[in-house]
Write a protein that holds these residues in place. Structure first.
Motif, PDB file in Angstrom:
ATOM      1  N   LYS A  36      -2.053  -1.568 -14.219  1.00  0.00           N
ATOM      2  CA  LYS A  36      -2.088  -2.720 -13.327  1.00  0.00           C
ATOM      3  C   LYS A  36      -3.113  -2.539 -12.217  1.00  0.00           C
ATOM      4  O   LYS A  36      -3.213  -3.348 -11.326  1.00  0.00           O
ATOM      5  CB  LYS A  36      -0.704  -2.934 -12.711  1.00  0.00           C
ATOM      6  CG  LYS A  36       0.358  -3.354 -13.704  1.00  0.00           C
ATOM      7  CD  LYS A  36       1.631  -3.775 -13.010  1.00  0.00           C
ATOM      8  CE  LYS A  36       2.285  -2.624 -12.291  1.00  0.00           C
ATOM      9  NZ  LYS A  36       3.589  -3.023 -11.691  1.00  0.00           N
ATOM     10  N   ASN A  37      -3.861  -1.448 -12.251  1.00  0.00           N
ATOM     11  CA  ASN A  37      -4.759  -1.164 -11.147  1.00  0.00           C
ATOM     12  C   ASN A  37      -6.193  -0.971 -11.645  1.00  0.00           C
ATOM     13  O   ASN A  37      -6.717   0.137 -11.630  1.00  0.00           O
ATOM     14  CB  ASN A  37      -4.281   0.075 -10.397  1.00  0.00           C
ATOM     15  CG  ASN A  37      -4.891   0.162  -9.020  1.00  0.00           C
ATOM     16  OD1 ASN A  37      -5.727  -0.644  -8.664  1.00  0.00           O
ATOM     17  ND2 ASN A  37      -4.476   1.142  -8.254  1.00  0.00           N
ATOM     18  N   PRO A  38      -6.854  -2.037 -12.069  1.00  0.00           N
ATOM     19  CA  PRO A  38      -8.209  -1.915 -12.612  1.00  0.00           C
ATOM     20  C   PRO A  38      -9.285  -1.797 -11.553  1.00  0.00           C
ATOM     21  O   PRO A  38     -10.465  -1.695 -11.884  1.00  0.00           O
ATOM     22  CB  PRO A  38      -8.363  -3.233 -13.389  1.00  0.00           C
ATOM     23  CG  PRO A  38      -7.542  -4.211 -12.609  1.00  0.00           C
ATOM     24  CD  PRO A  38      -6.355  -3.425 -12.142  1.00  0.00           C
ATOM     25  N   ARG A 353       9.067  -8.223  -1.253  1.00  0.00           N
ATOM     26  CA  ARG A 353       7.824  -7.448  -1.240  1.00  0.00           C
ATOM     27  C   ARG A 353       6.916  -7.787  -2.413  1.00  0.00           C
ATOM     28  O   ARG A 353       5.701  -7.613  -2.334  1.00  0.00           O
ATOM     29  CB  ARG A 353       8.156  -5.953  -1.215  1.00  0.00           C
ATOM     30  CG  ARG A 353       8.651  -5.475   0.149  1.00  0.00           C
ATOM     31  CD  ARG A 353       9.246  -4.102   0.090  1.00  0.00           C
ATOM     32  NE  ARG A 353      10.566  -4.116  -0.544  1.00  0.00           N
ATOM     33  CZ  ARG A 353      11.246  -3.028  -0.873  1.00  0.00           C
ATOM     34  NH1 ARG A 353      10.736  -1.826  -0.656  1.00  0.00           N
ATOM     35  NH2 ARG A 353      12.439  -3.127  -1.434  1.00  0.00           N
ATOM     36  N   GLU A 354       7.498  -8.270  -3.491  1.00  0.00           N
ATOM     37  CA  GLU A 354       6.656  -8.716  -4.609  1.00  0.00           C
ATOM     38  C   GLU A 354       5.814  -9.919  -4.187  1.00  0.00           C
ATOM     39  O   GLU A 354       4.634 -10.028  -4.571  1.00  0.00           O
ATOM     40  CB  GLU A 354       7.528  -9.069  -5.813  1.00  0.00           C
ATOM     41  CG  GLU A 354       8.158  -7.855  -6.480  1.00  0.00           C
ATOM     42  CD  GLU A 354       8.975  -8.220  -7.697  1.00  0.00           C
ATOM     43  OE1 GLU A 354       9.385  -9.402  -7.810  1.00  0.00           O
ATOM     44  OE2 GLU A 354       9.208  -7.335  -8.548  1.00  0.00           O
ATOM     45  N   ALA A 355       6.392 -10.798  -3.379  1.00  0.00           N
ATOM     46  CA  ALA A 355       5.642 -11.950  -2.878  1.00  0.00           C
ATOM     47  C   ALA A 355       4.539 -11.505  -1.924  1.00  0.00           C
ATOM     48  O   ALA A 355       3.445 -12.084  -1.908  1.00  0.00           O
ATOM     49  CB  ALA A 355       6.580 -12.928  -2.175  1.00  0.00           C
ATOM     50  N   ALA A 359       0.572 -12.220  -2.374  1.00  0.00           N
ATOM     51  CA  ALA A 359      -0.182 -12.872  -1.301  1.00  0.00           C
ATOM     52  C   ALA A 359      -1.361 -12.035  -0.839  1.00  0.00           C
ATOM     53  O   ALA A 359      -2.385 -12.571  -0.408  1.00  0.00           O
ATOM     54  CB  ALA A 359       0.745 -13.153  -0.122  1.00  0.00           C
ATOM     55  N   ALA A 360      -1.240 -10.719  -0.955  1.00  0.00           N
ATOM     56  CA  ALA A 360      -2.296  -9.826  -0.471  1.00  0.00           C
ATOM     57  C   ALA A 360      -3.370  -9.532  -1.504  1.00  0.00           C
ATOM     58  O   ALA A 360      -4.324  -8.806  -1.209  1.00  0.00           O
ATOM     59  CB  ALA A 360      -1.677  -8.518   0.013  1.00  0.00           C
ATOM     60  N   GLY A 361      -3.231 -10.057  -2.729  1.00  0.00           N
ATOM     61  CA  GLY A 361      -4.273  -9.848  -3.723  1.00  0.00           C
ATOM     62  C   GLY A 361      -3.787  -9.382  -5.068  1.00  0.00           C
ATOM     63  O   GLY A 361      -4.567  -9.281  -6.008  1.00  0.00           O
ATOM     64  N   GLY A 362      -2.511  -9.051  -5.178  1.00  0.00           N
ATOM     65  CA  GLY A 362      -1.964  -8.665  -6.468  1.00  0.00           C
ATOM     66  C   GLY A 362      -1.915  -7.162  -6.675  1.00  0.00           C
ATOM     67  O   GLY A 362      -2.480  -6.382  -5.903  1.00  0.00           O
ATOM     68  N   PRO A 363      -1.240  -6.727  -7.739  1.00  0.00           N
ATOM     69  CA  PRO A 363      -1.016  -5.295  -7.972  1.00  0.00           C
ATOM     70  C   PRO A 363      -2.271  -4.485  -8.265  1.00  0.00           C
ATOM     71  O   PRO A 363      -2.218  -3.258  -8.257  1.00  0.00           O
ATOM     72  CB  PRO A 363      -0.054  -5.287  -9.170  1.00  0.00           C
ATOM     73  CG  PRO A 363      -0.246  -6.611  -9.827  1.00  0.00           C
ATOM     74  CD  PRO A 363      -0.559  -7.570  -8.733  1.00  0.00           C
ATOM     75  N   ALA A 364      -3.392  -5.142  -8.522  1.00  0.00           N
ATOM     76  CA  ALA A 364      -4.631  -4.386  -8.722  1.00  0.00           C
ATOM     77  C   ALA A 364      -5.078  -3.699  -7.438  1.00  0.00           C
ATOM     78  O   ALA A 364      -5.725  -2.651  -7.476  1.00  0.00           O
ATOM     79  CB  ALA A 364      -5.741  -5.302  -9.223  1.00  0.00           C
ATOM     80  N   VAL A 365      -4.716  -4.281  -6.294  1.00  0.00           N
ATOM     81  CA  VAL A 365      -5.216  -3.740  -5.027  1.00  0.00           C
ATOM     82  C   VAL A 365      -4.123  -3.523  -3.991  1.00  0.00           C
ATOM     83  O   VAL A 365      -4.398  -3.058  -2.885  1.00  0.00           O
ATOM     84  CB  VAL A 365      -6.296  -4.668  -4.422  1.00  0.00           C
ATOM     85  CG1 VAL A 365      -7.544  -4.677  -5.298  1.00  0.00           C
ATOM     86  CG2 VAL A 365      -5.782  -6.086  -4.235  1.00  0.00           C
ATOM     87  N   ALA A 541       3.862  -3.450   2.439  1.00  0.00           N
ATOM     88  CA  ALA A 541       2.924  -3.137   1.361  1.00  0.00           C
ATOM     89  C   ALA A 541       1.940  -2.070   1.795  1.00  0.00           C
ATOM     90  O   ALA A 541       1.781  -1.777   2.983  1.00  0.00           O
ATOM     91  CB  ALA A 541       2.173  -4.399   0.940  1.00  0.00           C
ATOM     92  N   SER A 542       1.291  -1.492   0.825  1.00  0.00           N
ATOM     93  CA  SER A 542       0.203  -0.549   1.036  1.00  0.00           C
ATOM     94  C   SER A 542      -1.003  -1.060   0.255  1.00  0.00           C
ATOM     95  O   SER A 542      -0.924  -1.248  -0.961  1.00  0.00           O
ATOM     96  CB  SER A 542       0.594   0.846   0.546  1.00  0.00           C
ATOM     97  OG  SER A 542      -0.464   1.760   0.728  1.00  0.00           O
ATOM     98  N   LYS A 543      -2.101  -1.309   0.963  1.00  0.00           N
ATOM     99  CA  LYS A 543      -3.274  -1.927   0.346  1.00  0.00           C
ATOM    100  C   LYS A 543      -4.378  -0.910   0.077  1.00  0.00           C
ATOM    101  O   LYS A 543      -4.495   0.097   0.768  1.00  0.00           O
ATOM    102  CB  LYS A 543      -3.847  -3.006   1.272  1.00  0.00           C
ATOM    103  CG  LYS A 543      -2.917  -4.141   1.639  1.00  0.00           C
ATOM    104  CD  LYS A 543      -3.584  -5.052   2.655  1.00  0.00           C
ATOM    105  CE  LYS A 543      -2.675  -6.153   3.128  1.00  0.00           C
ATOM    106  NZ  LYS A 543      -3.280  -6.938   4.235  1.00  0.00           N
ATOM    107  N   ARG A 544      -5.170  -1.223  -0.917  1.00  0.00           N
ATOM    108  CA  ARG A 544      -6.460  -0.559  -1.043  1.00  0.00           C
ATOM    109  C   ARG A 544      -7.457  -1.334  -0.187  1.00  0.00           C
ATOM    110  O   ARG A 544      -7.329  -2.540  -0.018  1.00  0.00           O
ATOM    111  CB  ARG A 544      -6.928  -0.540  -2.500  1.00  0.00           C
ATOM    112  CG  ARG A 544      -6.051   0.334  -3.370  1.00  0.00           C
ATOM    113  CD  ARG A 544      -6.546   0.421  -4.794  1.00  0.00           C
ATOM    114  NE  ARG A 544      -5.696   1.337  -5.534  1.00  0.00           N
ATOM    115  CZ  ARG A 544      -5.859   2.659  -5.532  1.00  0.00           C
ATOM    116  NH1 ARG A 544      -6.861   3.201  -4.864  1.00  0.00           N
ATOM    117  NH2 ARG A 544      -5.034   3.428  -6.195  1.00  0.00           N
TER     118      ARG A 544
END
Length: 581
Positions: A36-38, A353-355, A359-365, A541-544
């Motif tokens: 899920k993290n391309p 937290r899934e929402a 909202a923050a960009g999806g599970p890729a980031v 959340a924790s973002k890249r």
């Protein structure tokens, strides 16, 4: 260098390195591929090859800096920019991608400092020949002056390690009226000695912070210094129009022979501010004309992620290093109704937290958080889940908790978010609304966000914000977010829940006194769960840090110690002749 003194710090670097390695190639900490993290294919890499000297690097930004004054600079991207380009600190981080970026090297100082008195005293000696932008020498007294001015009430918001550790720091209020700290000694122009009230084996990490940059007293303009810091680094300010443009040009008195980190490739660096986030993303995706020599300041907007990940040529220009930061809903624990534990727990259970991830960009980031501290500070590089709340929330449990608190009909409250996080604010609003908590969102310009939520008298009950460890240790996370002894009326940082719990503070002091690194690491990790059980915050959340660079940019990577921000020490251009003048 005293090996015993560095036992704790070395263990902490190893912890961070383990966490960073777990993310570097898109694998989970157990070694399995995270499909899920391309966005992680460029992690740990330097993009664009080696830069050529010259040209103009453009930074496209949607905001001004929060602060550039080194006494007030405590936002990760701003600290990176300031300490890599405008001023040097006693110690700094290596300019390398991946886990190696957590390694310390001397900067203004000749070494990483000499401890004595059981690590309660630290001595640094400056390199010879260091100069400011006007050619005058940099002295130890200038470093002392900036440390002292960091205590000034009219310069709020900066790192407060000096206030926490220096002898006499509790009641000191800055160098106004000729008052000085006796615990910072400068026996000669090149020597500075710090006397601490407790052992602090990690002091060299703290010495990377802007607090430990020099400011000559003759140039100190108080709050106005924010608009014109006096350079000890490779660049100096040519012009600075707030909220519009900052132009940096070379500091001809900076000597590369004294600096093993900064490469200073561009001739000029121009920060263009006030642009819309989508406009920045589209310009860098196209990368035409002058934008080929540009980089982004803020992260990609969530709606731009798919535009980048679906095009191989553009994705190859994406930096998406882990930020090593966590974001959370912080509740004002000193104000009703959030002074009630059950109300705060209801927020934890209602939060979807899934929402937030969507909202923050999806599970890729983005990853949903299950702890306060980031995964990099836990063994194995992964957050534990001590609350065991479903990521989508448990609305019925939240409603029962509100009923037990006498709030069966719900209540209304206000939430402050950065303008960049408006979508996240809406996700929080919707998820809390399911439990009967009506949320009004207040958005704030990113450059004013921390000053706004740092005003404890006028701020809202809820804020959505994060914290990044200043170096790889629980001691630079939990005490700064949850120690109630350092709450300020204005310029408050970190502890935006205004949490003041005697048992928690006592345990923090006990852990800080531990000399064995592994024991301290384990204790901080356990305390994280104990704090969450008291519900001052709800993990978010924790973002890249997703940053796009132009096709003419070289030497670019996200630095792990600067929360994944572009390392300005080494970035430059492939062909300077193609950049704007």
């Amino acid at each position: 260098m005293n090996k015993r003194t560095y036992t704790l710090a070395t263990a902490l670097v190893a912890t961070l390195a383990l966490g960073a390695t777990g993310c570097a190639d898109g694998k989970k900490s157990d070694g399995s591929r995270d499909r899920k993290n391309p966005a992680t294919s460029t992690n740990g890499s330097v993009l664009g090859g080696t830069p050529q000297k010259g040209g103009t690097l453009t930074v496209l930004s949607n905001q001004d800096f929060t602060h550039l004054d080194p006494a007030r600079n405590w936002v990760m991207p701003d600290m990176d920019f300031g300490t890599r380009l405008l001023y040097r600190t006693l110690v700094t981080y290596t300019a390398q991608p991946g886990a190696k970026g957590s390694e310390l090297v001397p900067d203004l100082a000749e070494d990483l400092g000499t401890p004595s008195n059981g690590a309660k005293t630290w001595t640094f000696r400056l390199k010879p020949g260091l100069k400011y932008e006007d050619g005058t020498p940099i002295t130890s007294r200038d470093v002392k002056h900036n440390v002292e001015r960091s205590f000034s009430p009219d310069l709020p918001g900066g790192p407060d390690y000096a206030a926490r550790y220096l002898v006499g720091g509790k009641d000191y209020r800055g160098p106004a009226e000729g008052k000085h700290l006796d615990s910072v000694k400068t026996p000669d122009d090149r020597t500075i000695v710090f006397e601490l009230h407790t052992a602090f084996a990690e002091f060299p990490f703290a010495a990377t912070l802007p607090t430990f940059a020099p400011v000559p007293p003759s140039r100190d303009k108080g709050p106005q210094y924010d608009s014109r810091p006096f350079s000890s680094g490779p660049y100096k300010v040519e012009t600075y129009a707030r909220d519009k443009q900052l132009v940096l040009v070379r500091n001809t008195h900076w000597d590369a022979r004294t600096d093993s980190v900064r490469k200073a490739y561009p001739d000029r660096i121009v920060v263009t501010m006030g642009l819309k986030g989508n406009q920045i993303d589209d310009r860098l995706i196209a990368s035409s004309g002058a934008d080929a020599s540009a980089v982004s300041w803020a992260q990609l907007r969530p709606e731009s992620i798919s535009k980048v990940l679906t095009r191989a040529d553009v994705k190859a220009r994406l930096l998406a290093e882990s930020s090593s930061c966590t974001e959370m809903v912080q509740m004002h624990t000193g104000r009703a109704p959030f002074d009630d534990l059950k109300v705060r727990q209801a927020v934890q259970y209602a939060l979807d937290r899934e929402a937030i991830v969507t909202a923050a960009g999806g599970p890729a980031v983005v990853d949903a958080s299950t702890a306060a501290m980031p995964g990099a500070l836990f063994t194995g590089g992964k957050q534990p889940d001590t609350l065991k709340i479903p990521l989508s929330g448990d609305v019925e449990k939240a409603k029962r908790l509100l009923e037990e608190a006498g709030k069966a009909d719900g209540f209304s409250t206000r939430l402050t978010v950065s303008m960049n996080d408006k979508r996240i604010g809406e996700a929080i609003q919707e998820s809390l609304g399911r439990a009967g908590i009506e949320v009004t969102i207040e958005t704030v310009d990113p450059s004013a966000f921390y000053d706004t939520i740092g005003d404890t008298k006028s701020r809202t009950d809820l804020v959505y914000t994060g914290w990044c460890p200043d170096y790889p240790s629980g001691s630079t996370f939990l005490p700064f977010v949850f120690d109630g002894r350092f709450i300020k009326v204005k310029g408050n940082s970190g502890n935006h829940s205004l949490f003041k719990d005697d048992a928690t503070m006592k345990r923090m002091d006990e852990i800080a006194a531990l000399s064995e690194g592994a024991e301290a690491n384990k204790a901080w990790q356990e305390l994280d769960g104990q704090i969450l059980a008291k519900a001052p915050v709800a993990p978010g959340a924790s973002k890249r840090r997703t940053l796009l660079i132009g096709t003419n940019v070289a030497g670019a990577f996200g630095h792990t110690s600067w929360s994944g921000q572009l390392d300005y020490a080494t970035v430059g251009l492939k062909d300077p002749s193609k950049s704007a003048n």
